[in-house]
Design an enzyme around this catalytic site. Structure first.
Site, PDB file in Angstrom:
ATOM      1  N   LYS A 154       0.854   3.900  -2.671  1.00  0.00           N
ATOM      2  CA  LYS A 154       0.834   5.816  -2.595  1.00  0.00           C
ATOM      3  C   LYS A 154       2.112   6.740  -2.802  1.00  0.00           C
ATOM      4  CE  LYS A 154      -3.690   4.982  -1.660  1.00  0.00           C
ATOM      5  NZ  LYS A 154      -5.238   5.509  -2.407  1.00  0.00           N
TER       6      LYS A 154
ATOM      7  N   TYR B 176       0.823  -1.016  -0.051  1.00  0.00           N
ATOM      8  CA  TYR B 176      -0.105   0.126  -0.444  1.00  0.00           C
ATOM      9  C   TYR B 176       0.855   1.306  -0.132  1.00  0.00           C
ATOM     10  CZ  TYR B 176      -3.620   3.313   1.381  1.00  0.00           C
ATOM     11  OH  TYR B 176      -4.694   4.379   1.626  1.00  0.00           O
TER      12      TYR B 176
END
Ligand code: NAI
Length: 235
Positions: free
Chosen positions: A147, A143
Site C-alpha cells: 500500500k 500489506y
C-alpha cells in the site's frame, strides 16, 4: 449529446469495489469490472473474469476490455487482499501473493491503460491504498509495503502523465465495513472505533464517493495526491 464515458474498476465484485461501480454507473459511466467473481448484472456493466495474482490473466483481461471499450476515461485499481502475520512467521507465499495482487497488478493495469489515456490526452487514474500504507500496522508488513508502494508509484506516474492531461491520485481508506474487515470480532471493531476521531467505522460508499470525485472534472486540478477517507485516523 455528450460522449459515453468509460471506466475500468478492478475488484468490482464486492465491498468497496462494488460501491465504486454503482456510483460510477449512477453518474452515467459504462463500467468494466475485472475480478474473479461477478457482481449482479446491471445495465452498462461488463464483467471480465480475471485473476489479478496472475500476470497473463490480467494482461489478457486488459486486452479484452480495451477491445470492447476502445477508450477509457477512468481507471480505479481497487482489487486487494490481506495475508496477515508477524514477519518472523510470514511465509514467502503470503508476501508474494499480497505484492502480486496489491501492487504488481496496479503496475500492469496502469502501464496498459496509461498508454491509451496518454494518446487520448485525458484520463483519471485512482489507486486504492490504505492508511496502513501511511501509518504502518504490526502484522501487516506485506500489506503495508504494497500500500505504501502504491503511493510512491502513483506520485511518480502522476509526474509522468501530467503533460498529457492524465491525472493520477490515491485514495487511502481507513477502517471500512466490508468482507475484508468482517473477520474481526465485534469487540475488536468497537476498540478500533474508539481510535477513530469520527468515532465509527466507515462505509464502502463513503470511499466510493471520494473516488467518483477524483474521477470527475470537479477534480480537474488535482493530481499526485493521497486522499485519506478514514474518519481522521491518519491525520
Ligand atoms: P474485499 O475483500 O471485500 O474485496 C476485494 C475485491 O478484490 C473483490 O472484488 C475481489 O474479487 C477482488 N480480488 C481480490 N483478489 C483478487 C484477484 N486475485 N484477482 C481479481 N480480483 C481480486 O475488500 P475491500 O474491503 O472491499 O477492499 C477493497 C480495497 O480497499 C482493497 O485494495 C483494500 O486493500 C482496500 N482497503 C480496504 C479497507 C477496509 O477496511 N475494508 C481499508 C483500507 C484499504
Amino acid at each position: 449529446m455528450s460522449e459515453q464515458k468509460h471506466a475500468l474498476v478492478t475488484g468490482g465484485s464486492r465491498g468497496i469495489g462494488s460501491e465504486i461501480v454503482k456510483v460510477l454507473l449512477s453518474e452515467g459511466y459504462e463500467v468494466w469490472s475485472l475480478s474473479r467473481t461477478k457482481m449482479d448484472d446491471r445495465e452498462n456493466l461488463h464483467h471480465i473474469g480475471c485473476d489479478m495474482a496472475d500476470r497473463s490473466s490480467t494482461e489478457a483481461a486488459l486486452e479484452s476490455v480495451i477491445k470492447q471499450a476502445g477508450s477509457m476515461d477512468v481507471l480505479v485499481n481497487n482489487a486487494g487482499i490481506t495475508r496477515d502475520g508477524l514477519i518472523m512467521r510470514m511465509k514467502d507465499e503470503a508476501w508474494d501473493e499480497v505484492l502480486a495482487v496489491n501492487l504488481t497488478s496496479v503496475f500492469l493495469t496502469c502501464r496498459r491503460i496509461s498508454r491509451l489515456m496518454a494518446s487520448q490526452r485525458k484520463g483519471s487514474i485512482i489507486n486504492i491504498s490504505s492508511v496502513v500504507g501511511i501509518m504502518g500496522n504490526g502484522g501487516q508488513t506485506n500489506y503495508a509495503a504494497s500500500k505504501a508502494g502504491i503511493i510512491g508509484f502513483s506520485k511518480s506516474l502522476a509526474r509522468e502523465l501530467a503533460s498529457r492531461s492524465v491525472r493520477v491520485n490515491v485514495v487511502a481508506p481507513g477502517f471500512i465495513d466490508t468482507a475484508m474487515t468482517d473477520a474481526l470480532s465485534g469487540v475488536l471493531k468497537e476498540q478500533i472505533a474508539t481510535q477513530i476521531p469520527l468515532g465509527r467505522i466507515g462505509k464502502a460508499v463513503e470511499v466510493a464517493e471520494a473516488v467518483a470525485f477524483l474521477a470527475s472534472e470537479k477534480a480537474s486540478y488535482i493530481t499526485g495526491q493521497v486522499l485519506a477517507v478514514d474518519g481522521g485516523m491518519a491525520m
